[in-house]
Each structure stands twice: as C-alpha cells, then as structure tokens.
Design an enzyme around this catalytic site. Sequence first.
Site, PDB file in Angstrom:
ATOM      1  N   LEU A 139       0.825  -1.103  -0.043  1.00  0.00           N
ATOM      2  CA  LEU A 139      -0.069  -0.020   0.077  1.00  0.00           C
ATOM      3  C   LEU A 139       1.053   1.211   0.035  1.00  0.00           C
ATOM      4  O   LEU A 139       1.888   1.091   0.774  1.00  0.00           O
ATOM      5  CB  LEU A 139      -0.812  -0.108   1.320  1.00  0.00           C
ATOM      6  CG  LEU A 139      -1.955  -0.920   1.385  1.00  0.00           C
ATOM      7  CD1 LEU A 139      -2.546  -0.960   2.661  1.00  0.00           C
ATOM      8  CD2 LEU A 139      -2.739  -1.195   0.336  1.00  0.00           C
ATOM      9  N   ASP A 140       0.572   2.212  -0.772  1.00  0.00           N
ATOM     10  CA  ASP A 140       1.175   3.568  -0.699  1.00  0.00           C
ATOM     11  C   ASP A 140       1.379   4.071   0.575  1.00  0.00           C
ATOM     12  O   ASP A 140       0.658   4.008   1.529  1.00  0.00           O
ATOM     13  CB  ASP A 140       0.726   4.298  -1.681  1.00  0.00           C
ATOM     14  CG  ASP A 140       0.528   4.199  -3.125  1.00  0.00           C
ATOM     15  OD1 ASP A 140       1.254   3.408  -3.456  1.00  0.00           O
ATOM     16  OD2 ASP A 140      -0.198   4.508  -3.697  1.00  0.00           O
ATOM     17  N   LYS A 141       2.219   4.754   0.961  1.00  0.00           N
ATOM     18  CA  LYS A 141       2.606   5.296   2.259  1.00  0.00           C
ATOM     19  C   LYS A 141       1.257   5.896   2.906  1.00  0.00           C
ATOM     20  O   LYS A 141       1.058   5.588   4.250  1.00  0.00           O
ATOM     21  CB  LYS A 141       3.778   6.366   2.345  1.00  0.00           C
ATOM     22  CG  LYS A 141       4.008   7.333   3.556  1.00  0.00           C
ATOM     23  CD  LYS A 141       4.785   8.422   3.390  1.00  0.00           C
ATOM     24  CE  LYS A 141       4.825   9.351   4.748  1.00  0.00           C
ATOM     25  NZ  LYS A 141       5.773  10.293   4.559  1.00  0.00           N
TER      26      LYS A 141
END
EC number: 5.4.99.-
Length: 325
Positions: A139-141
């Site tokens: 998952l993106d930050k």
Amino acid sequence: MASDTRITGQFTIPPELSDKRLDQAAAELMPEHSRSRLQSWIKSGALTVNGKTRKPRDKVMMDDVLDLDAEPEVQVSWQAEPITLDVVYEDEHLLVINKPAGLVVHPAAGHADGTLVNALLNYAPEVENLPRAGIVHRLDKDTSGIMVVARSLIAHTSLVDQLQSRTMGREYEAVVVGSLTGGATVDAPIGRHPQDRKRMAVVPSGKPAVTHYRLVERFAAHTLVRCKLESGRTHQIRVHMTHVRHPLVGDPVYGGRLRLPKGTTEALREALAAFTRQALHAKKLTLEHPETGEIVSWEVPLPEDMLQLIEALRKHARELEHGDY
C-alpha cells in the site's frame, strides 16, 4: 512450490513473454523478487531454463521451463523496531494487519527505518528469511487499510500465486471529486509517465490494469466509491480515477489543485484543505488460506480522518438540500 528452508518454484514461459530477456521474463513471473536478486540467481545457476544455466540477457521462448531453487537471503541491513502494529488476524502462516496512513511499507532512500518491515521484524522475526520480509503486495505510504504478510515460505508462494492468478480479492473505498451517478469499469494500461518518471499514467505501452468501481454514497460534489482490483499496478486506483476525471480527494500527486464545489461552507473548505493525503483505504481482503485451502476474508473500518471527511461532505450536502448556507 516452496519448502521450509529454500525458495523454490517452477514457471512456464507464456506466449506474451516469448523472445524476452530471461531476467525480464523472470521479473514478470516473480514480481515479489527484485531484479538484482533474480539476476544473481540466474548467474549462480539457482534459476535455470529447461534445466540449464543461462545468462540474464539470453532470450527465452514460449513453453521454456524456469526452475528456481535458492537459499533464502537474510536482509541484514533491516533492523527490528518496536513499532505498534494493528493486527487483525495471525497464525503460523499469515499476518493480517490494518496499516495506518503515513507508514511506509519498505525501507528505501529517505525511509531507512520506521517502516512496516522494521515493525514486522520485531513482531515476527521469522519473516527475515522470506523475500521482502514476507510482504507480497504493498500500500502507498499515505493509503490506509488491510494488508496480508506471509510468515512462511508456503504462505509466500501461495499468496504470490493468488496475486498473479488474480484470485485474491482486494476492495478499497475512496472519496473522489465529482458527484457520480453510478459505477463503471476502467480498463486502461498503466505505465511510467512519459515526462515524469516518479508518476504513473495511462499509456498505450503500459501493463494491463482493470479497476471496477461502484457508488457507495453520493454527496453534493463528491462521491464515496468502492473499488475492486483485477490487477495490482502501482497507484492503480489513483491513476484510473484521475483518468476518468474523478481524482481522489487530497491526492498530492494526481489530484491537482483543490477544487471547491458551489456553495462551499467554511467548515467544508477547512475539511478539504486539511485532508492532504489521498482519500483511499484498503477495506476488504479475501484469499485462499495457504494451508487449509479455505476462503477467508477480513474487513477493516475506515480510519478516523476519512470518517471526518465523509461527515463534513454529508453535512454540506444536507445544508445545500435545505438551503442552510
């Protein structure tokens, strides 16, 4: 197929990878491993083609068989850190967590520590012996929500297979700009942006990517949607929703400038301006348990910041409806 002490697998070259370089084809078939690691396995003979050692640049043909039999590599530069994890489920094979927004998944330039990997090494030290510390999808930050991590090689192989065969179900909720009237499917290839290599974009040369979205709740000028992925490209939902002119609220990369709808109240203006991450949450995960074969599913609630944003949008919609602005 994987044993408890080695990383093993067998792959047949499909038609679309015929005439590709061996290292390129291997990277497509085994995305959980880095290109440099695959090249080292090719050079050492741990990754063979039809039982023979080849060079990374050698071409492969359809129906060639790649065999992998390698020792796990310990990533000694990653340190365990006592970072709190929101554990949704765990057993000897799986660890399911609810990742908060702001937590980087992998150590990288600018984020050498304080990441999910550092937390995992502290919570489940056995992941040190797995590729990428057991992480099979990211998952993106600044995307929150549910993730599964492998705790065994058996689980790692199974989860990667499920991702590649698109049998792992992943559903997200997002708040997008614009008042939608219904759902749709976005089928558009995604690759690197031709001018900005840090961004992704819909490009003819990109990899196939399919996102299904449906309406959950409509506001005055925004919509809460549920997105289901058939593929897992970098920034897929963010790129696809921008492509159909409904970018995610707060997206600093793809969202463009802040758009304020007609009749925006001061409260809504403040809520939208304060939401500075993409309004995206991995809500539900469904997969086949690697040991039992049972179909299992988990769902996690929206985080507080998205709930507050949605409530501000609801309030604004009510005020417009009753003329209270």
